[in-house]
Design an enzyme around this catalytic site. Structure first.
Site, PDB file in Angstrom:
ATOM      1  N   ARG A 176      21.002  22.303   7.530  1.00 38.15           N
ATOM      2  CA  ARG A 176      20.852  22.423   8.990  1.00 38.15           C
ATOM      3  C   ARG A 176      20.114  21.227   9.595  1.00 38.15           C
ATOM      4  O   ARG A 176      20.416  20.813  10.715  1.00 38.15           O
ATOM      5  CB  ARG A 176      20.173  23.751   9.325  1.00 38.15           C
ATOM      6  CG  ARG A 176      21.124  24.913   9.015  1.00 38.15           C
ATOM      7  CD  ARG A 176      20.630  26.225   9.536  1.00 38.15           C
ATOM      8  NE  ARG A 176      21.650  27.258   9.342  1.00 38.15           N
ATOM      9  CZ  ARG A 176      21.456  28.534   9.579  1.00 38.15           C
ATOM     10  NH1 ARG A 176      20.291  28.968  10.017  1.00 38.15           N
ATOM     11  NH2 ARG A 176      22.427  29.419   9.381  1.00 38.15           N
ATOM     12  N   ARG A 180      -5.091  50.060 -25.554  1.00 42.75           N
ATOM     13  CA  ARG A 180      -4.366  49.035 -26.311  1.00 42.75           C
ATOM     14  C   ARG A 180      -4.633  47.638 -25.753  1.00 42.75           C
ATOM     15  O   ARG A 180      -5.045  47.491 -24.610  1.00 42.75           O
ATOM     16  CB  ARG A 180      -2.852  49.265 -26.184  1.00 42.75           C
ATOM     17  CG  ARG A 180      -2.341  50.297 -27.129  1.00 42.75           C
ATOM     18  CD  ARG A 180      -0.860  50.535 -26.863  1.00 42.75           C
ATOM     19  NE  ARG A 180      -0.339  51.485 -27.819  1.00 42.75           N
ATOM     20  CZ  ARG A 180       0.716  52.250 -27.602  1.00 42.75           C
ATOM     21  NH1 ARG A 180       1.369  52.186 -26.457  1.00 42.75           N
ATOM     22  NH2 ARG A 180       1.130  53.071 -28.539  1.00 42.75           N
ATOM     23  N   GLY A 237      13.696  17.656 -15.353  1.00 41.43           N
ATOM     24  CA  GLY A 237      14.940  17.099 -15.891  1.00 41.43           C
ATOM     25  C   GLY A 237      15.858  16.663 -14.772  1.00 41.43           C
ATOM     26  O   GLY A 237      16.438  15.568 -14.807  1.00 41.43           O
ATOM     27  N   SER A 238      15.991  17.512 -13.775  1.00 44.42           N
ATOM     28  CA  SER A 238      16.891  17.219 -12.649  1.00 44.42           C
ATOM     29  C   SER A 238      16.457  15.955 -11.917  1.00 44.42           C
ATOM     30  O   SER A 238      17.289  15.150 -11.477  1.00 44.42           O
ATOM     31  CB  SER A 238      16.912  18.391 -11.658  1.00 44.42           C
ATOM     32  OG  SER A 238      17.278  19.563 -12.331  1.00 44.42           O
ATOM     33  N   ASP A 263       8.109  26.219 -13.203  1.00 46.33           N
ATOM     34  CA  ASP A 263       7.147  25.720 -14.199  1.00 46.33           C
ATOM     35  C   ASP A 263       5.977  24.965 -13.565  1.00 46.33           C
ATOM     36  O   ASP A 263       4.934  24.812 -14.189  1.00 46.33           O
ATOM     37  CB  ASP A 263       7.850  24.785 -15.192  1.00 46.33           C
ATOM     38  CG  ASP A 263       8.972  25.485 -15.951  1.00 46.33           C
ATOM     39  OD1 ASP A 263       8.938  26.724 -16.031  1.00 46.33           O
ATOM     40  OD2 ASP A 263       9.877  24.786 -16.439  1.00 46.33           O
TER      41      ASP A 263
END
Ligand code: ADP
Ligand code: F6P
Length: 323
Positions: free
Chosen positions: A25, A162, A104-105, A127
């Site tokens: 846009r 736990r 990476g991109s 990340d």
């Protein structure tokens, strides 16, 4: 420049759609024509390029994932793959491209820039490992998904006294795990940047038990050397020293699939809009990121060479808060 394209690449991140919408846009408002490349760099090599009008990006701001699709594409790492991609761009009369993606991109984007093709990157990955942006698109939503899981696991952990190990994504970066540990009130955080040994984690769990806690939460980044598998093996061998019985939950891709948070939608809108302005205004070969809440463009070659550091003081604070 009158015709530009946009693509999303690598791991999808909630907010990518808002970024596509903002690029489209903004560019249309500035008088340009916009095209969407489907399936990341794979679509660039295969020539899967569609026109994008203002109405084509309607109704997507609230949707996770990416309407253009994404991919991991090894072929684009080769000179032949990149040649093919640039040939397709020229064939469609496209003069510049916005690449929305992670580390990476942006390395791929830098490869295009080095061959003289105008490209602007938008920092997007759950990340948060990208140099040139304090925060990347998708992190806030993913973090909230992790927190919801931690809160739920704490309920059942308390009922059964736990300990729970919760594995969080992030590839080689511990940011998501560290922030989840702080916001989720974890007893122990295991991340690649500041490794702790299994003996230390075991002591932390035992201490929680001695302090009268009803549960213990250990957040483990998937990229840690002492990952959930290593820790599980160690705990199985040292059962009696722990105090708590232990369960493991690997959150996996559920972390990527959320409805983008307000914060991610706003970040993506700002970065996407600025990327279109930069490309059309002739500032290319850069990544658009957010540093100290300001929009900043950093040369892609710097982005791919530098490593984003994780501030140790966050980790030390987390340790102090576990009492
Ligand atoms: P992310 O962008 O989320 O970090 P990846 O690391 O998988 O995800 O990278 C996405 C894509 O970027 C890869 O599949 C590949 O097509 C491209 N890419 C990654 N590294 C390079 C590289 N060194 N050169 C060219 N392209 C790359
Ligand atoms: O880069 C985003 C990410 O989700 C990482 O946290 C994780 O290591 C990786 O992608 C998973 O990749 P894939 O979706 O290809 O399994």
């Amino acid at each position: 420049m009158k015709r530009i394209a946009v693509l999303t690449s690598g791991g999808d991140a909630p907010g990518m759609n808002a970024a596509i919408r903002a690029v489209t846009r903004t560019a249309i408002s500035m008088g340009a024509e916009v095209f969407g490349v489907q399936l990341g760099y794979q679509g660039l090599i295969d020539g899967i390029i569609i026109p994008l009008g203002a109405r084509d990006v309607a109704g997507i701001i609230q949707r996770g994932g990416t309407m253009l699709g994404s991919a991991r594409c090894d072929e684009f790492k080769t000179a032949q793959g990149q040649r093919e991609a640039i040939r397709n761009l020229h064939q469609h009369g496209i003069e510049g491209i916005v690449v929305i993606g992670g580390n990476g991109s942006q390395t791929g984007a830098n490869a295009l820039a080095k061959q003289g093709f105008p490209v602007v990157g938008v920092a997007s990955t759950i990340d948060n490992d990208l140099y040139g942006s304090d925060i990347t698109i998708g992190v806030d939503t993913a973090l909230n998904i992790v927190l919801e899981a931690i809160d739920r696991l704490k309920v059942t952990a308390s009922s059964h006294q736990r300990a729970f190990m919760i594995e969080v994504m992030g590839r080689n970066c511990g940011y998501l795990a560290l922030m989840a540990g702080i916001a989720g009130g974890a007893e122990t955080i295991v991340i690649p940047e500041y490794e702790v040994e299994p003996e230390y984690v075991a002591k932390d769990i035992a201490r929680a038990y001695e302090k009268g806690k009803q549960h213990a939460i250990i957040i483990v980044a998937e990229g840690a050397k002492n990952n959930t598998q290593v820790l599980e093996t160690y705990f199985a061998e040292h059962k009696e020293e722990l105090g708590f019985s232990i369960r493991t939950t690997i959150l996996g891709h559920v972390q990527r699939g959320g409805t983008p948070s307000a914060s991610d939608r706003i970040l993506a809108s700002r970065l996407g809009s600025e990327a279109a302005k930069a490309l059309l205004g002739g500032n290319h070969g850069v990544l658009i990121g957010m540093i100290k809440n300001e929009l900043v463009s950093t040369p892609l070659e710097v982005v791919v060479e530098e490593k984003k550091e994780l501030d140790r003081s966050w980790f030390e604070m987390a340790e102090m808060l576990d009492r």
